[in-house]
Design a protein around this motif. Structure first.
Motif, PDB file in Angstrom:
ATOM      1  N   ALA A  67      11.353  14.206  11.985  1.00 43.53           N
ATOM      2  CA  ALA A  67      12.796  14.461  11.879  1.00 43.53           C
ATOM      3  C   ALA A  67      13.536  13.223  11.374  1.00 43.53           C
ATOM      4  N   GLY A  68      13.076  12.046  11.808  1.00 41.38           N
ATOM      5  CA  GLY A  68      13.759  10.809  11.434  1.00 41.38           C
ATOM      6  C   GLY A  68      13.421  10.295  10.055  1.00 41.38           C
ATOM      7  N   THR A  69      12.278  10.717   9.512  1.00 44.24           N
ATOM      8  CA  THR A  69      11.841  10.217   8.205  1.00 44.24           C
ATOM      9  C   THR A  69      11.931  11.254   7.093  1.00 44.24           C
ATOM     10  N   ASN A  70      12.189  12.497   7.477  1.00 43.07           N
ATOM     11  CA  ASN A  70      12.220  13.601   6.515  1.00 43.07           C
ATOM     12  C   ASN A  70      10.886  13.773   5.782  1.00 43.07           C
ATOM     13  N   LYS A  71       9.809  13.408   6.467  1.00 41.46           N
ATOM     14  CA  LYS A  71       8.466  13.623   5.932  1.00 41.46           C
ATOM     15  C   LYS A  71       7.895  14.905   6.529  1.00 41.46           C
ATOM     16  N   GLN A  72       6.913  15.476   5.853  1.00 38.02           N
ATOM     17  CA  GLN A  72       6.310  16.721   6.324  1.00 38.02           C
ATOM     18  C   GLN A  72       5.090  16.487   7.205  1.00 38.02           C
ATOM     19  N   LYS A  73       4.477  15.295   7.079  1.00 38.81           N
ATOM     20  CA  LYS A  73       3.243  15.015   7.807  1.00 38.81           C
ATOM     21  C   LYS A  73       3.172  13.553   8.249  1.00 38.81           C
ATOM     22  N   VAL A  74       2.210  13.272   9.107  1.00 43.12           N
ATOM     23  CA  VAL A  74       1.895  11.893   9.484  1.00 43.12           C
ATOM     24  C   VAL A  74       0.381  11.704   9.388  1.00 43.12           C
ATOM     25  N   ILE A 106       0.850  -1.183   0.000  1.00 42.15           N
ATOM     26  CA  ILE A 106       0.000   0.000   0.000  1.00 42.15           C
ATOM     27  C   ILE A 106       0.886   1.234   0.000  1.00 42.15           C
ATOM     28  N   ASP A 107       0.648   2.092  -0.958  1.00 43.57           N
ATOM     29  CA  ASP A 107       1.470   3.295  -1.098  1.00 43.57           C
ATOM     30  C   ASP A 107       0.881   4.428  -0.255  1.00 43.57           C
ATOM     31  N   LEU A 108       1.248   4.461   1.015  1.00 48.53           N
ATOM     32  CA  LEU A 108       0.807   5.530   1.901  1.00 48.53           C
ATOM     33  C   LEU A 108       1.894   6.595   1.921  1.00 48.53           C
ATOM     34  N   GLN A 109       1.544   7.815   1.581  1.00 51.04           N
ATOM     35  CA  GLN A 109       2.547   8.863   1.425  1.00 51.04           C
ATOM     36  C   GLN A 109       3.240   9.230   2.734  1.00 51.04           C
ATOM     37  N   TYR A 110       2.472   9.215   3.824  1.00 50.63           N
ATOM     38  CA  TYR A 110       3.024   9.649   5.111  1.00 50.63           C
ATOM     39  C   TYR A 110       3.024   8.517   6.139  1.00 50.63           C
ATOM     40  N   PRO A 111       3.937   8.580   7.116  1.00 50.95           N
ATOM     41  CA  PRO A 111       3.975   7.561   8.171  1.00 50.95           C
ATOM     42  C   PRO A 111       2.654   7.499   8.933  1.00 50.95           C
ATOM     43  N   LEU A 112       2.387   6.356   9.547  1.00 53.44           N
ATOM     44  CA  LEU A 112       1.160   6.159  10.308  1.00 53.44           C
ATOM     45  C   LEU A 112       1.480   6.055  11.801  1.00 53.44           C
ATOM     46  N   VAL A 113       0.748   6.806  12.609  1.00 54.83           N
ATOM     47  CA  VAL A 113       0.924   6.766  14.064  1.00 54.83           C
ATOM     48  C   VAL A 113      -0.347   6.215  14.697  1.00 54.83           C
ATOM     49  N   LEU A 114      -0.199   5.161  15.505  1.00 55.52           N
ATOM     50  CA  LEU A 114      -1.321   4.579  16.236  1.00 55.52           C
ATOM     51  C   LEU A 114      -1.344   5.158  17.644  1.00 55.52           C
ATOM     52  N   VAL A 115      -2.471   5.742  18.037  1.00 52.15           N
ATOM     53  CA  VAL A 115      -2.592   6.390  19.339  1.00 52.15           C
ATOM     54  C   VAL A 115      -3.688   5.690  20.151  1.00 52.15           C
ATOM     55  N   HIS A 116      -3.316   5.134  21.293  1.00 50.22           N
ATOM     56  CA  HIS A 116      -4.270   4.379  22.116  1.00 50.22           C
ATOM     57  C   HIS A 116      -5.065   5.282  23.056  1.00 50.22           C
ATOM     58  N   GLY A 117      -6.032   4.680  23.723  1.00 55.24           N
ATOM     59  CA  GLY A 117      -6.847   5.399  24.692  1.00 55.24           C
ATOM     60  C   GLY A 117      -6.493   5.032  26.120  1.00 55.24           C
ATOM     61  N   ILE A 118      -7.442   5.203  27.047  1.00 54.18           N
ATOM     62  CA  ILE A 118      -7.172   4.885  28.451  1.00 54.18           C
ATOM     63  C   ILE A 118      -7.034   3.371  28.627  1.00 54.18           C
ATOM     64  N   VAL A 119      -6.409   2.993  29.729  1.00 51.19           N
ATOM     65  CA  VAL A 119      -6.114   1.598  30.085  1.00 51.19           C
ATOM     66  C   VAL A 119      -4.990   1.031  29.223  1.00 51.19           C
ATOM     67  N   ALA A 120      -5.078   1.215  27.913  1.00 57.83           N
ATOM     68  CA  ALA A 120      -4.061   0.679  27.006  1.00 57.83           C
ATOM     69  C   ALA A 120      -2.736   1.420  27.139  1.00 57.83           C
ATOM     70  N   HIS A 121      -1.667   0.777  26.695  1.00 57.63           N
ATOM     71  CA  HIS A 121      -0.362   1.431  26.631  1.00 57.63           C
ATOM     72  C   HIS A 121       0.451   0.778  25.520  1.00 57.63           C
ATOM     73  N   PHE A 123      -0.955  22.059  14.759  1.00 60.14           N
ATOM     74  CA  PHE A 123      -0.280  20.956  14.082  1.00 60.14           C
ATOM     75  C   PHE A 123      -0.946  20.551  12.769  1.00 60.14           C
ATOM     76  N   GLY A 124      -1.880  21.355  12.293  1.00 57.10           N
ATOM     77  CA  GLY A 124      -2.562  21.008  11.058  1.00 57.10           C
ATOM     78  C   GLY A 124      -1.614  20.781   9.899  1.00 57.10           C
ATOM     79  N   GLU A 125      -0.524  21.531   9.867  1.00 55.43           N
ATOM     80  CA  GLU A 125       0.440  21.399   8.769  1.00 55.43           C
ATOM     81  C   GLU A 125       1.278  20.129   8.898  1.00 55.43           C
ATOM     82  N   LYS A 126       1.184  19.451  10.060  1.00 53.20           N
ATOM     83  CA  LYS A 126       1.960  18.227  10.273  1.00 53.20           C
ATOM     84  C   LYS A 126       1.102  16.959  10.304  1.00 53.20           C
TER      85      LYS A 126
END
Length: 262
Positions: free
Chosen positions: A69-76, A4-19, A97-100
């Motif tokens: 900074a580590g991927t040289n991408k502009q957004k996630v 899958i050609d996803l242009q930007y990195p993907l960040v998974l953000v959990h909720g309460i209880v999870a870590h 952070f809209g631009e990121k």
């Protein structure tokens, strides 16, 4: 397997209880591994389980800045579960952070609060100094950097979320979409039996914690069918639910984001 050609990195953000800082429980189940097998650059949010949205937004800001900074991408792209969606919304608004952030996908996020938080907030003992200290100590034992269970519960009440939604608008440069699940009955996931029953009586269809009405936010709202509970959508059980492989739901979400150029 087609990548899958996803242009930007993907960040998974959990909720309460999870870590996502290690431990005996994989709160994202097989999801990160499956997404990576499709060539997706996947990262974890590194937020606290019991941090309020202010402190978690600060942690998430550092995580995303490091990724960029580590991927040289502009957004996630962000996919956030439950309160992680509120942490992410606050991040975008508070730090401009809209631009990121290319896109924010929330899953089972209580955009309009949860009934159980309101019930807890009505108990006088919760507001005592002793209770607040005990809750903070629990959060520290849990492994959080800056836990505040008292604030978290207050922030999840419908009344508080009404003010939050007025204060924290969408950023026009970000693509937002919201997903929700509903249990067909209280026996779908026994872990949520009583919570589902209580919430259904009070406010209708829900996933065991969050109602359909609360998760409904924005113009792009989608239902994930199959009687999947609030925890099961994280693939915490690492098995099919109602014949559905949970990681494939996330693959479908990412494919749609890819087609939109994110």
């Amino acid at each position: 397997m087609e990548k899958i050609d996803l242009q930007y990195p993907l960040v998974l953000v959990h909720g309460i209880v999870a870590h996502d800082r290690g431990g005996i429980i994989d709160f994202w189940g097989r999801i990160p591994k499956v997404l990576k097998s499709y060539g997706i650059d996947v990262y974890l949010g590194n937020t606290d389980s019991w941090g309020d949205y202010g402190s978690n937004a600060k942690l998430l800001k550092q995580t995303i800045d490091d990724i960029l900074a580590g991927t040289n991408k502009q957004k996630v792209n962000i996919i956030a579960h439950s309160k992680g969606g509120l942490d992410s919304r606050y991040l975008i608004w508070k730090y401009n952070f809209g631009e990121k952030i290319a896109s924010l996908t929330t899953i089972g996020t209580p955009h309009h609060g949860v009934d159980i938080a309101e019930l807890i907030d009505k108990q006088k003992i919760v507001h005592s100094r002793i209770a607040k200290k005990a809750l903070h100590a629990f959060g520290k034992i849990y492994g959080d950097k800056d836990p505040n269970l008292y604030n978290v519960n207050t922030q999840l009440t419908p009344k508080y979320m009404k003010d939050f939604n007025e204060q924290v608008p969408m950023d026009n440069s970000v693509y937002y979409q919201s997903y929700y699940t509903t249990m067909r009955n209280s026996f779908d996931d026994l872990m949520f039996f009583y919570l589902h029953l209580f919430t259904k009586i009070k406010n209708g269809s829900n996933d065991g914690v969050v109602t359909k009405k609360s998760a409904d936010w924005g113009e792009n709202v989608f239902e994930i069918k199959g009687g999947i509970s609030h925890a099961e959508i994280l693939d915490i059980k690492k098995k099919k639910i109602s014949g559905i492989e949970i990681p494939e739901i996330y693959v479908d979400i990412v494919q749609c984001l890819s087609k939109k150029g994110f």
